[in-house]
Design an enzyme around this catalytic site. Structure first.
Site, short mmCIF file in Angstrom:
data_model
loop_
_atom_site.label_atom_id
_atom_site.label_comp_id
_atom_site.label_asym_id
_atom_site.label_seq_id
_atom_site.Cartn_x
_atom_site.Cartn_y
_atom_site.Cartn_z
N ASN A 65 0.84 -1.19 0.00
CA ASN A 65 0.00 0.00 0.00
C ASN A 65 0.88 1.25 0.00
O ASN A 65 2.11 1.17 -0.07
CB ASN A 65 -0.96 -0.02 1.20
CG ASN A 65 -0.23 -0.02 2.54
OD1 ASN A 65 0.96 0.30 2.62
ND2 ASN A 65 -0.93 -0.37 3.61
N ASP A 254 -9.20 -9.54 -0.22
CA ASP A 254 -8.44 -8.69 0.69
C ASP A 254 -8.46 -7.24 0.23
O ASP A 254 -8.51 -6.32 1.06
CB ASP A 254 -7.00 -9.19 0.81
CG ASP A 254 -6.17 -8.35 1.74
OD1 ASP A 254 -6.33 -8.48 2.97
OD2 ASP A 254 -5.37 -7.53 1.25
#
Length: 379
Positions: A65, A254
């Site tokens: 991320n 996810d």
């Protein structure tokens, strides 16, 4: 500097080398050191259920991320790939009809420590139990900082696979048995098999609802953060036999859970754990899948998100939309320093939302009690 040469006949070296097989890295402070095991000893060891599968890959920016923490879905995908390799290898270890191992279930997976860009993920898989039609695989993930040599365990997961015939992927084949070093190993494995089989059947019939969009939802409500992702299943998502890799589905699940968590708390979030992921049916190439996520429960520092995967076989009018997979993901909120932050409390509105909140609270308290029981010192 003098060069010393040891005079050993080449034929003798060749005969000796033929009896050895190189395995994965040995647990050592020297990461480059390797362990060599005699092939003859390997074949006669009764406590070795199956030759372990070990893979390694460095984490890249597109695996993480914006804060540099590797996506939980990336780890789950690597776990599933290792499990699929060793299961398929074992199921084809005897003469008979060729098959491919398909993922049926993933037990609870805890993310013990975040993995970061630049670290190397070492994934090892080992078969721990086989029933007549299924294989249990234990997978461990270690992260390695290649600059310092530091290693740490980040994940432990248990996966269940079933062998599907290459001639007919709707046909489940029998699994070759394994040899156990102790009778207790087989008994413990049988208990785990019966427990997961029962839970899979219960979950399949429990997940019949659909996540519907809501206009202008209020902050901190279920409808405010719920999210959906629609994905057309292409050839790159599938095995050579036309159905989706379990790891691809888990990675998408996810991603959706992460979006729900980020919308709810507006901070950096990471996967903390994944409850059992049940794969109720195969997803074939050409299907349109809808991955939906909704917040079900929040504690002071964690969020539980339910993720549902529905498949719509648009190229086959004879089959209706069906539930393909379901799971609960737990996320935590992190500060810029990597410390856990308080989570905004969820505000359930409808009776169904209140019911799911109480069910999530029960799962949270049950898991909390298990963790405390494991950490208590033994008398």
């Amino acid at each position: 500097m003098k060069l010393l040469v040891c005079a050993v006949p080449l034929r003798a070296l060749a005969r000796q080398a033929a009896t050895w097989k190189r395995l994965g890295p040995r647990s050592s402070q020297r990461p480059r050191e390797r362990c060599w095991v005699s092939m003859k000893a390997l074949e006669t060891r009764s406590d070795l259920l199956s030759r372990p599968c070990v893979t390694a890959r460095i984490m890249r920016p597109d695996d993480a991320n914006v804060a540099g923490n590797v996506h939980g879905g990336t780890i789950l995908k690597m776990i599933e790939e290792a499990g699929a390799i060793i299961s398929t290898r074992h199921c084809n270890s005897q003469n008979g009809e060729r098959c491919v191992a398909a993922l049926a279930r993933v037990e609870r997976t805890d993310f013990l420590s975040p993995m970061c860009i630049g670290e190397v993920a070492h994934v090892s898989a080992e078969i721990t139990y086989t029933s007549k039609h299924s294989v249990e695989v234990q997978v461990n993930v270690m992260s390695e900082n290649i600059l310092t040599g530091t290693k740490k365990l980040t994940n432990k997961a248990t996966l269940w696979y079933v062998p599907l015939s290459l001639k007919n992927v709707d046909k489940v084949l029998e699994v070759p048995p394994v040899v156990y070093s102790r009778h207790e190993q087989e008994e413990e494995g049988r208990k785990r098999y019966e427990a997961q089989k029962l839970e899979r059947m219960e979950t399949k019939w429990r997940n019949g609802d659909i996540v519907q969009p809501v206009l202008n939802p209020e902050p901190n409500t279920v409808s405010y953060s719920q999210s959906s992702l629609i994905h057309l299943v292409g050839p790159s998502d599938c095995t050579l036999h036309g159905f989706v890799h379990g790891g691809v589905t888990m990675k998408l699940m996810d991603e959706v859970a992460g979006i729900v968590a980020a919308r709810h708390c507006k901070t950096n979030i990471v996967t903390a754990s994944v409850d059992a992921i049940n794969f109720h049916d195969k997803i074939r190439k050409g299907c349109v899948i809808t991955i939906s996520g909704r917040m079900t429960f929040t504690s002071n520092k964690s969020m539980e998100i339910e993720v549902l995967v529905d498949a719509d076989p648009v190229v086959d009018n004879s089959q209706k939309r069906y539930r393909a997979a379901s799971a609960f993901f737990t996320y935590v909120s992190l500060s810029q320093e990597g410390k856990s932050l308080p989570v905004p409390q969820l505000v359930p509105e409808t009776e169904d939302e209140k019911k799911r909140f109480e069910e999530g609270k029960g799962r949270y308290l049950q898991m909390k009690a298990k963790r405390q029981g494991r950490t208590e010192p033994q008398p």
